[in-house]
Enzyme design. Structure first.
Site, PDB file in Angstrom:
ATOM      1  CG  HIS A 414      55.526  32.765  37.153  1.00  0.00           C
ATOM      2  ND1 HIS A 414      54.256  32.291  37.382  1.00  0.00           N
ATOM      3  CD2 HIS A 414      55.381  34.058  36.756  1.00  0.00           C
ATOM      4  CE1 HIS A 414      53.373  33.260  37.152  1.00  0.00           C
ATOM      5  NE2 HIS A 414      54.026  34.335  36.765  1.00  0.00           N
ATOM      6  CG  ASP A 567      54.163  40.269  33.651  1.00  0.00           C
ATOM      7  OD1 ASP A 567      54.838  39.245  33.403  1.00  0.00           O
ATOM      8  OD2 ASP A 567      53.596  40.468  34.740  1.00  0.00           O
ATOM      9  CD  GLN A 619      45.065  31.087  27.900  1.00  0.00           C
ATOM     10  OE1 GLN A 619      45.585  32.104  27.488  1.00  0.00           O
ATOM     11  NE2 GLN A 619      45.254  30.650  29.141  1.00  0.00           N
TER      12      GLN A 619
HETATM   13  P1  AMP Z   1      53.421  37.810  36.521  1.00  0.00           P
HETATM   14  O1  AMP Z   1      53.292  36.876  37.699  1.00  0.00           O
HETATM   15  O2  AMP Z   1      54.259  39.010  36.830  1.00  0.00           O
HETATM   16  O3  AMP Z   1      53.882  37.106  35.294  1.00  0.00           O
HETATM   17  O4  AMP Z   1      51.950  38.403  36.281  1.00  0.00           O
HETATM   18  C1  AMP Z   1      51.086  38.079  35.246  1.00  0.00           C
HETATM   19  C2  AMP Z   1      49.872  37.321  35.720  1.00  0.00           C
HETATM   20  O5  AMP Z   1      49.045  36.973  34.631  1.00  0.00           O
HETATM   21  C3  AMP Z   1      50.305  36.052  36.385  1.00  0.00           C
HETATM   22  O6  AMP Z   1      49.594  35.874  37.545  1.00  0.00           O
HETATM   23  C4  AMP Z   1      49.979  34.979  35.365  1.00  0.00           C
HETATM   24  O7  AMP Z   1      49.636  33.824  36.031  1.00  0.00           O
HETATM   25  C5  AMP Z   1      48.831  35.576  34.591  1.00  0.00           C
HETATM   26  N1  AMP Z   1      48.852  35.137  33.195  1.00  0.00           N
HETATM   27  C6  AMP Z   1      49.776  35.439  32.270  1.00  0.00           C
HETATM   28  N2  AMP Z   1      49.484  34.869  31.094  1.00  0.00           N
HETATM   29  C7  AMP Z   1      48.341  34.175  31.262  1.00  0.00           C
HETATM   30  C8  AMP Z   1      47.515  33.375  30.414  1.00  0.00           C
HETATM   31  N3  AMP Z   1      47.819  33.169  29.139  1.00  0.00           N
HETATM   32  N4  AMP Z   1      46.400  32.840  30.963  1.00  0.00           N
HETATM   33  C9  AMP Z   1      46.065  33.045  32.234  1.00  0.00           C
HETATM   34  N5  AMP Z   1      46.796  33.774  33.075  1.00  0.00           N
HETATM   35  C10 AMP Z   1      47.925  34.355  32.616  1.00  0.00           C
HETATM   36 ZN    ZN Z   2      55.736  37.953  34.927  1.00  0.00          ZN
END
Ligand code: AMP
Ligand code: ZN
EC number: 3.1.4.-
Length: 670
Positions: A414, A567, A619
């Site tokens: 992030h 996102d 994943q």
């Molecule tokens: P954001 O925090 O707005 O980016 O929300 C997206 C959520 O999806 C977050 O909590 C990330 O941790 C999760 N996320 C995004 N990509 C992945 C991934 N490839 N594997 C596991 N979790 C993911």
């Molecule tokens: Zn995000």
């Protein structure tokens, strides 16, 4: 006191029999009320004079049959109607009446009629019984030989009975409205007696004992006194009537309409259909309409942890957790002067930024971890955002810089590269034909801004972690959408605090309001607890014809879906990029688990332990649970065959590793 509610007398005044009058007849029978039916005002009045009904329901939908208000006046002119509740059945769109305080919006559904009768019984009819009973009780008090005094909670005298007047030598008028302490007290009582009595009453307990009262003429008399606090009745009665009000307000909510329609359909359905509808009603009555019931879909620990960690919050222990960020533009940052001054090396890496296969990590390296500012300048210029906002490019540049400075470069996932990636995906989606058709220019600007700010000041920890740690943010936002609320709020604070970076400075108030609302809505839509709600609402809405899609409500659903897909689009990126993102998010989760263990906090996602985690499995679960259905729907709408192809490849890639029982991001070198 026994109130004869079970023998309620109801008078229905309906000129003609119809489904509405039948509904009330049936409801009276079911509620065991005595029901009379009158077809004309004259017969209604005659019947009322004979039976003095507790409840009169008058059809006020068709003025051609009779004058309902005139009938109401005639009934009110009868003395004994004082305690009668009169209800008008009205057409849907009638706003106000003088005479009829109580209205029932026409609804012939039998259960709706029955519910209304029960509400009236427990609300207004019972209140009228109590008023009537109150009169009787006061008559008894007036006749009592005992001296009785009633005060308010703050000890102002409300009532004394004639026995009190004659024993104490006061006239009512001298006492009512006075506080008890203003009335002279006898010195014969123990000095702490009043305090003892008061503390007893404050606790809601009764006090009984010997009390020396002082008569008006100064003489003390010894009395055996009982003081009783009155709390329960008033309190519960108030609560009841306010509950009844809430119910009548929600009666026309869309979900109530749906339930009523199904109720009505059930009445004429054969048994198997009625039973199926029962199950439908059961589901509709629950509030979490859009969330799947967790635990039933998958027993896989990766899914459970992801779902638990991203979608729910556990609260077990409370520790402090602070985020330390500047929130201001650090003065040491040197910046590109304008789009035309971007160093050629950086400009080159952005040449194919309109392609889905654009490599954001190249840009991250070329800009020394400041991809958001550069990509922002290019994309915002491509969409004419400065022209739309009537803002100088220098303001946009300062804004991008201060927003980027508030992303934590120490987070492995992030950070501002993720924001730049989401901005990139958003811009890509906005160019899709169907998306363009559905949205207005202001929606596009809102989406680009929302993507840029959507994770600003992210601490690299999940909402669940912040709640468990009792962080200041979790406390500020009541454990609800903590991070997303913070991202949205902070974005507006940073933007509007300083004119130098206020990109909204030159737009009209109304336009600002619309834009702000849209940005907040989109940032909040990235919260994963609402994932299924947003996806399902979107799926339901795209099944409608295009004309309906252009409505405002559907634009909101499209925008939410757009930012959500942007996102979490990393599983749909070309394989190398997808693997890099998976490595970054896993590392961030591992760091959280490390810290949870260090601090003795609950571990929200135990499978994300760096010693044991299978990244391919995690994943696969993430794609299965969150990505496949969402991108199927988004592809059906926006037409994204290349993304679906990447998703397919990536899924096979993770499956391949998992089949080889590998836990790592990549296979070991041959
Ligand atoms: P954001 O925090 O707005 O980016 O929300 C997206 C959520 O999806 C977050 O909590 C990330 O941790 C999760 N996320 C995004 N990509 C992945 C991934 N490839 N594997 C596991 N979790 C993911
Ligand atoms: Zn995000």
């Amino acid at each position: 006191m026994c109130l004869p509610v079970s023998l309620l007398q109801v008078l229905l005044v309906f000129a003609k029999e119809d489904s509405q009058s039948n509904g009330f007849c049936w409801a009276c029978e079911k509620a065991n009320f005595r029901c009379s039916m009158a077809r004309t005002p004259e017969s209604a009045l005659e019947c009322f004079l004979e039976k003095h009904h507790d409840l009169v329901i008058i059809d006020h939908r068709h003025s051609r049959h009779f004058d309902a208000e005139a009938l109401c006046r005639s009934i009110r002119a009868v003395n004994s109607s004082e305690n009668t509740v009169i209800v008008a059945v009205v057409k849907r769109y009638v706003i106000s009446f003088f005479l009829f305080v109580t209205r029932y919006v026409e609804n012939a559904n039998m259960m709706a009629c029955y519910n209304e009768l029960l509400q009236l019984e427990h609300g207004e009819v019972r209140a009228q019984f109590k008023l009537r009973a109150g009169n009787a009780i006061f008559t008894a008090l007036e006749q009592s030989q005992e001296a009785i005094e009633i005060t308010s909670e703050d000890q102002v005298i409300q009532y004394v009975n004639p026995a009190y007047e004659s024993i104490m030598g006061y006239q009512q008028g001298e006492l009512i409205g006075k506080e008890i302490i203003e009335v002279p007290k006898s010195e014969k009582n123990k000095p702490d007696l009043l305090e003892t009595i008061n503390s007893c009453i404050r606790k809601g307990k009764e006090w009984q004992g010997i009390y020396y009262a002082k008569k008006k003429n100064g003489d003390s008399i010894q009395q055996n006194v009982k003081i009783t606090p009155v709390i329960g009745q008033g309190g519960s009665q108030r609560r009841h009537s306010s509950m009844a009000r809430i119910h009548s307000m929600t009666i026309e909510a869309p979900i109530t309409k749906v339930i009523n329609i199904i109720n009505a359909a059930q009445e004429s359905s054969p048994m198997p259909v009625a039973e199926a509808l029962d199950r439908v009603l059961e589901i509709l009555r629950t509030t979490e309409l859009y969330s799947p019931q967790l635990g039933t879909k998958d027993e896989d620990p990766h899914t459970n942890d992801l779902v638990g960690g991203l979608m729910t919050v556990s609260r077990r222990s409370f520790k402090k957790f602070e985020t330390t960020q500047p929130h201001h533009l650090p003065s040491h940052l040197t910046t590109p002067l304008s789009l035309s001054d971007i160093p050629p090396r950086i400009a080159q890496t952005m040449e194919n930024e309109d392609s889905w296969d654009f490599d954001i990590f190249n840009l991250e390296a070329a800009t020394l971890k400041r991809p958001l500012t550069y990509l922002g300048l290019k994309i915002f210029s491509r969409f004419g955002v400065c022209e739309f906002l009537n803002c100088p490019e220098a303001t946009l540049r300062s804004w991008l810089q201060v927003i980027e400075a508030n992303y934590h470069s120490s987070n492995s996932y992030h950070n501002s590269t993720h924001a730049a990636d989401v901005l990139h995906a958003t811009a890509y989606f906005l160019c899709k034909e169907r998306v363009k058709q559905s949205l207005d220019p202001i929606d596009e600007v809102a989406a680009l801004i929302a993507a840029t700010v959507h994770d600003v000041d992210h601490p690299g920890r999940t909402n669940s972690f912040l709640c468990n740690a009792g962080s200041e943010l979790a406390i500020l936002y009541n454990d609800t959408a903590v991070l997303e609320s913070h991202h949205a709020a902070l974005a507006f604070q940073i933007t509007t605090r300083d004119d130098k970076c206020n990109i909204f400075k030159n737009i009209e108030r109304n336009e600002y309001r619309t834009l702000r609302q849209a940005i907040i809505d989109m940032v909040l839509a990235t919260e994963m607890t609402k994932h299924f709600e947003h996806v399902n609402k979107f799926v339901n809405s795209i099944n409608k014809p295009l004309a309906a899609l252009e409505e405002n409500g559907n634009r909101i659903l499209v925008k939410r879906m757009l930012i959500k897909c942007a996102d979490i689009s990393n599983p749909c990126r070309p394989q190398e990029l997808c693997i890099e993102w998976a490595g970054r998010i896993s590392e961030e989760y591992f760091a959280q688990t490390d810290e949870e263990k260090r601090q003795g906090l609950p571990v929200v996602m135990p499978v994300f332990d760096r010693n044991t985690c299978s990244i391919p499995k995690s994943q696969i679960s993430f794609i299965d649970y969150f990505i496949t259905d969402m991108f199927d729907a988004w592809d059906a709408f926006a037409d994204l065959p290349n993304l679906m192809q990447h998703l397919d490849n990536n899924f096979k890639y993770w499956k391949g590793l998992d089949e080889r029982k590998l836990h790592s991001l990549r296979p070991p070198p041959e």
